[in-house]
Design an enzyme around this catalytic site. Structure first.
Site, PDB file in Angstrom:
ATOM      1  N   ASN A  57      18.300  25.449 -55.505  1.00 21.63           N
ATOM      2  CA  ASN A  57      17.983  24.080 -55.087  1.00 21.63           C
ATOM      3  C   ASN A  57      16.492  23.856 -55.349  1.00 21.63           C
ATOM      4  O   ASN A  57      15.646  24.412 -54.654  1.00 21.63           O
ATOM      5  CB  ASN A  57      18.301  23.938 -53.585  1.00 21.63           C
ATOM      6  CG  ASN A  57      17.858  22.590 -53.026  1.00 21.63           C
ATOM      7  OD1 ASN A  57      17.497  21.682 -53.777  1.00 21.63           O
ATOM      8  ND2 ASN A  57      17.876  22.470 -51.704  1.00 21.63           N
TER       9      ASN A  57
ATOM     10  N   LYS B  28      14.791  21.181 -55.034  1.00 18.62           N
ATOM     11  CA  LYS B  28      14.184  20.173 -54.137  1.00 18.62           C
ATOM     12  C   LYS B  28      13.295  19.216 -54.948  1.00 18.62           C
ATOM     13  O   LYS B  28      13.609  18.930 -56.098  1.00 18.62           O
ATOM     14  CB  LYS B  28      13.412  20.867 -53.022  1.00 18.62           C
ATOM     15  CG  LYS B  28      14.262  21.938 -52.320  1.00 18.62           C
ATOM     16  CD  LYS B  28      13.661  22.442 -51.071  1.00 18.62           C
ATOM     17  CE  LYS B  28      14.530  23.562 -50.526  1.00 18.62           C
ATOM     18  NZ  LYS B  28      14.099  24.034 -49.235  1.00 18.62           N
TER      19      LYS B  28
ATOM     20  N   GLU C 227      23.148  27.895 -43.736  1.00 15.54           N
ATOM     21  CA  GLU C 227      21.697  27.940 -43.877  1.00 15.54           C
ATOM     22  C   GLU C 227      21.043  27.733 -42.509  1.00 15.54           C
ATOM     23  O   GLU C 227      20.842  26.582 -42.093  1.00 15.54           O
ATOM     24  CB  GLU C 227      21.228  26.829 -44.811  1.00 15.54           C
ATOM     25  CG  GLU C 227      21.771  26.926 -46.211  1.00 15.54           C
ATOM     26  CD  GLU C 227      20.829  26.305 -47.232  1.00 15.54           C
ATOM     27  OE1 GLU C 227      20.420  27.012 -48.132  1.00 15.54           O
ATOM     28  OE2 GLU C 227      20.493  25.118 -47.084  1.00 15.54           O
TER      29      GLU C 227
ATOM     30  N   GLU D  34      17.310  19.528 -44.799  1.00 14.47           N
ATOM     31  CA  GLU D  34      16.205  18.572 -44.996  1.00 14.47           C
ATOM     32  C   GLU D  34      16.723  17.134 -45.027  1.00 14.47           C
ATOM     33  O   GLU D  34      16.030  16.208 -44.604  1.00 14.47           O
ATOM     34  CB  GLU D  34      15.426  18.938 -46.275  1.00 14.47           C
ATOM     35  CG  GLU D  34      14.594  20.191 -46.041  1.00 14.47           C
ATOM     36  CD  GLU D  34      14.397  21.068 -47.265  1.00 14.47           C
ATOM     37  OE1 GLU D  34      14.633  20.611 -48.393  1.00 14.47           O
ATOM     38  OE2 GLU D  34      14.005  22.240 -47.065  1.00 14.47           O
TER      39      GLU D  34
END
Ligand code: PEP
Length: 252
Positions: free
Chosen positions: A9, A11, A168, A98
């Protein structure tokens, strides 16, 4: 189908040149190695088409980092499941912590997104996990149970088999703190047993459950060796091919 997967990932990192370089280096890596797992990446959405052009033979799975809970229409800034499907993108990460923390995303949102993704033939990577407070107060099993039920348990058995789950723990993401292999295994086995109770053991055994949270070259092998851990969702260490490659080699 259950398989070993290492997914990166990216991001909100990398400009276009840097992203292209990393995609190219990963392709070279894949050509020069025989990984014992699938390699997936989730670059910023702007770069999805570039990845699609580079990975002509689907050597590497390409994922969006998020997608809309709506089908289409006046939702400025959003990207729909149908758009991703029209680009032949592999799937989308859904419910990353997030997104939950900065954009108020809940498991009900995740549930809608997962359904839309599946309807378009995309693979959802559904993320869940407890906060530090929840772990400290001994609520981690209950929290993950609730998340899993709300986000996934309206799906049919055929549908849930197409979902990849990423456990996670929020306290381990980007912090350098990792759940111990035993802590991660406990939750992975818990998630699998919840699915087995609802859908049967065969369905539960067919689902890949990834671990995410500060996976690095030096801890990947031990984490991946746990019986219910089928790979990793990798943040920081996915941003350079040397580290990401070593993590992939955790499946040797
Ligand atoms: C993530 O963002 O999904 C993640 C696991 O990040 P990191 O590996 O940097 O902890």
């Amino acid at each position: 189908m259950r398989k070993n997967i290492v997914a990166g990932n990216w991001k909100m990192n990398k400009n276009v040149i840097e992203a292209q370089q990393l995609m190219f280096q990963l392709l070279q890596y894949k050509k020069n190695h025989t990984p014992n797992c699938e390699i997936w990446i989730a670059p910023p959405s702007l770069y999805l088409m570039m990845a699609k052009d580079l990975y002509e033979n689907d050597e590497i799975g390409i994922f969006a980092q998020d997608m809309s809970e709506y089908e289409s229409g006046a939702y400025t800034g959003e990207i729909s499941a149908a758009m991703l499907e029209s680009l032949d993108i592999t799937g989308a990460i859904i419910g990353h912590s997030e997104r939950r923390q900065y954009h108020g995303e809940t498991d009900s949102h995740c549930n809608r997104k997962i359904k839309l993704a599946l309807d378009q033939g995309l693979t959802p990577i559904y993320c869940n996990g407890e906060t530090l407070e929840q772990r400290k107060s001994g609520k981690h099993l209950e929290v993950v149970k609730n998340q899993t039920e709300v986000a996934l348990f309206t799906l049919s058995a055929d549908e849930i088999k197409k979902v990849v789950i990423a456990y996670e723990p929020v306290w381990a993401i980007g912090t350098g703190e990792t759940a111990s292999p035993e802590q991660a295994q406990e939750i992975h086995a818990h998630i699998r047993s919840l699915i087995a109770e609802k859908y049967g053991q065969e369905v539960a055994d067919d689902i890949s459950i990834l671990y995410g949270g500060s996976v690095k070259p030096d801890n990947a092998k031990e984490i991946f060796s746990q019986p219910d851990i089928d790979g990793g969702l990798i943040g920081g260490a996915a941003l350079n091919v040397a580290d990401f490659g070593k993590i992939i080699e955790g499946f040797s």
